[in-house]
Scaffold this active site. Structure first.
Site, short mmCIF file in Angstrom:
data_model
loop_
_atom_site.label_atom_id
_atom_site.label_comp_id
_atom_site.label_asym_id
_atom_site.label_seq_id
_atom_site.Cartn_x
_atom_site.Cartn_y
_atom_site.Cartn_z
N GLY A 1 31.81 44.33 33.63
CA GLY A 1 30.94 44.51 32.47
C GLY A 1 31.24 43.52 31.35
N PHE A 2 32.49 43.20 31.19
CA PHE A 2 32.88 42.35 30.06
C PHE A 2 34.06 41.47 30.45
CE2 PHE A 2 31.05 46.28 28.57
CZ PHE A 2 30.07 45.84 27.69
N SER B 1 34.31 31.56 35.08
CA SER B 1 33.17 32.45 34.87
C SER B 1 32.51 32.05 33.57
CB SER B 1 33.65 33.90 34.78
OG SER B 1 32.66 34.67 34.10
N GLY C 1 38.69 39.05 37.06
CA GLY C 1 38.99 39.95 35.94
C GLY C 1 40.45 39.89 35.52
N GLY C 2 40.68 39.43 34.29
CA GLY C 2 42.04 39.40 33.76
C GLY C 2 42.95 38.39 34.43
N HIS D 1 31.23 30.30 38.45
CA HIS D 1 30.98 31.72 38.74
C HIS D 1 29.99 32.26 37.70
CE1 HIS D 1 32.31 35.70 40.29
NE2 HIS D 1 32.18 36.12 39.04
N SER E 1 37.95 34.18 30.16
CA SER E 1 38.63 33.95 28.89
C SER E 1 39.84 33.03 29.02
CB SER E 1 39.01 35.27 28.22
OG SER E 1 39.44 36.20 29.15
N GLY F 1 37.56 39.38 29.19
CA GLY F 1 38.62 39.65 28.24
C GLY F 1 39.37 40.96 28.43
C1 DX5 Z 1 33.68 41.05 34.75
C2 DX5 Z 1 33.11 39.74 35.31
C3 DX5 Z 1 34.14 38.67 35.26
C4 DX5 Z 1 34.58 38.37 33.86
C5 DX5 Z 1 35.99 37.85 33.91
O1 DX5 Z 1 32.69 41.95 34.61
O2 DX5 Z 1 32.69 39.91 36.63
O3 DX5 Z 1 33.76 37.50 35.95
O4 DX5 Z 1 33.77 37.46 33.22
O5 DX5 Z 1 36.45 37.68 32.60
P1 DX5 Z 1 38.00 37.47 32.26
O6 DX5 Z 1 38.49 36.33 33.11
O7 DX5 Z 1 38.02 37.16 30.81
O8 DX5 Z 1 38.67 38.76 32.59
ZN ZN Z 2 32.34 38.05 38.16
#
Ligand code: DX5
Ligand code: ZN
Length: 235
Positions: free
Chosen positions: A154-155, A19, A185-186, A44, A207, A157
Site C-alpha cells: 500500500g505504501f 520502485s 518492502g523495507g 518496478h 525509499s 517507507g
Molecule cells: C508496497 C510496494 C513497494 C513499495 C516499496 O506496497 O509494493 O514496491 O513501494 O517501498 P519501500 O522500498 O520504501 O519499502
Molecule cells: Zn511492489
C-alpha cells in the site's frame, strides 16, 4: 537482450529494481533514467486500485510513456488490485515486461499465468506477509517470478517484516535457474543481506533509493550486501 531477458537470463546475479512509487512524479522520466544510469537493472511499477490496498497510484498510461521513453528497459509491473485479469491486455499494450498479481485475489492462478504469457509478458505471483506460503507452493512452477512481500502492500517507507524470509527459503529450492525470487518492502542496505542469504535475487526498493541523495551509492550498497555475504562464506 530483450526487456524480458533481463529477468529470465539473469543467472546468479542479484538484480536491483527501483520502485518508482517514491520517485518525484513531476520528473518521472528523468528519475527513471537516473536510476538506470546509476546501475539499476529494471524498473518496478506499483499499481494500486484503492480496493486491494488503501492507495491509488499508477496505471497503463504511465507504463506506456515509460516504454516510449526507455524502449529497452525491463518494466516489472506489480498489480495490487482486486481484479488483475482485466489489466493484462492494457499493460501488455503499454509495453510491460513482467506482470505480477497476488495469490490473495487469484487463488487458482495457473490460468491467469497462461494469459499473461500469451499476451507477451512474463508472469509473477506475489504473496502478502500474512498469507501462508502453502498457498503458492503448488503454483511456483507456472511462474517466471515469485514476489515475497516484506511489508503489507500500500505504501513505501514501511519497516521490513523479517518473518517472510522463511517463505523465500521454502520457495527457493523449487525454482529453475530462469525463475526469479523477488522481495518488495523495507529493503535497504541493512535488510538486503538477509534477503540475499535467504535466496532472493531481485531486490525492489523505493525509499532506500529515491530517498537517498546519491542513487549510485544507494544501489551499490544494496548490491554490496552480496559481497558481504560472499566474504562471510555463506554463498
Ligand atoms: C508496497 C510496494 C513497494 C513499495 C516499496 O506496497 O509494493 O514496491 O513501494 O517501498 P519501500 O522500498 O520504501 O519499502
Ligand atoms: Zn511492489
Amino acid at each position: 537482450m530483450s526487456s524480458l531477458d533481463v529477468l529470465t537470463k539473469a543467472g546468479s546475479r542479484v538484480l536491483v529494481a527501483p520502485s518508482i512509487l517514491s520517485a518525484d512524479f513531476a520528473r518521472m522520466g528523468d528519475e527513471c533514467r537516473a536510476t538506470l544510469e546509476a546501475g539499476a537493472d529494471l524498473l518496478h511499477l506499483d499499481v494500486m486500485d484503492g480496493h486491494f490496498v488503501p492507495n491509488l497510484t499508477m496505471g497503463p498510461a504511465l507504463c506506456a510513456s515509460l516504454r516510449k521513453a526507455l524502449p529497452d528497459v525491463c518494466l516489472d509491473v506489480h498489480l495490487m488490485v482486486a481484479d488483475p485479469a482485466k489489466f493484462i491486455r492494457p499493460f501488455a499494450e503499454a509495453g510491460a515486461s513482467n506482470f505480477t498479481f497476488h495469490i490473495e485475489v487469484v487463488p487458482q492462478p495457473d490460468k491467469l499465468a497462461k494469459q499473461v504469457r500469451a499476451a507477451g509478458m512474463t508472469a509473477g505471483l506475489a504473496i502478502n506477509p500474512p498469507t501462508d506460503v502453502s498457498t503458492i507452493l503448488p503454483w511456483v512452477s507456472e511462474f517466471d517470478l515469485i514476489l515475497i512481500m516484506s511489508v503489507n502492500p500500500g505504501f513505501s517507507g514501511q519497516a521490513f517484516v523479517p518473518e517472510v524470509l522463511e517463505k523465500a527459503r521454502r520457495v527457493k529450492p523449487l525454482l529453475r535457474p530462469e525463475q526469479r525470487l523477488e522481495v518488495d518492502g523495507g529493503v535497504n542496505a541493512t535488510t538486503a543481506p538477509r534477503c540475499i542469504e535467504a535466496g532472493i535475487d531481485v531486490l525492489v526498493a523505493a525509499s532506500a533509493i529515491f530517498g537517498s541523495p546519491d542513487y549510485r551509492t544507494a544501489i551499490r550498497s544494496l548490491r554490496a550486501a552480496r559481497a558481504a555475504i560472499g566474504k562471510g562464506g555463506n554463498r
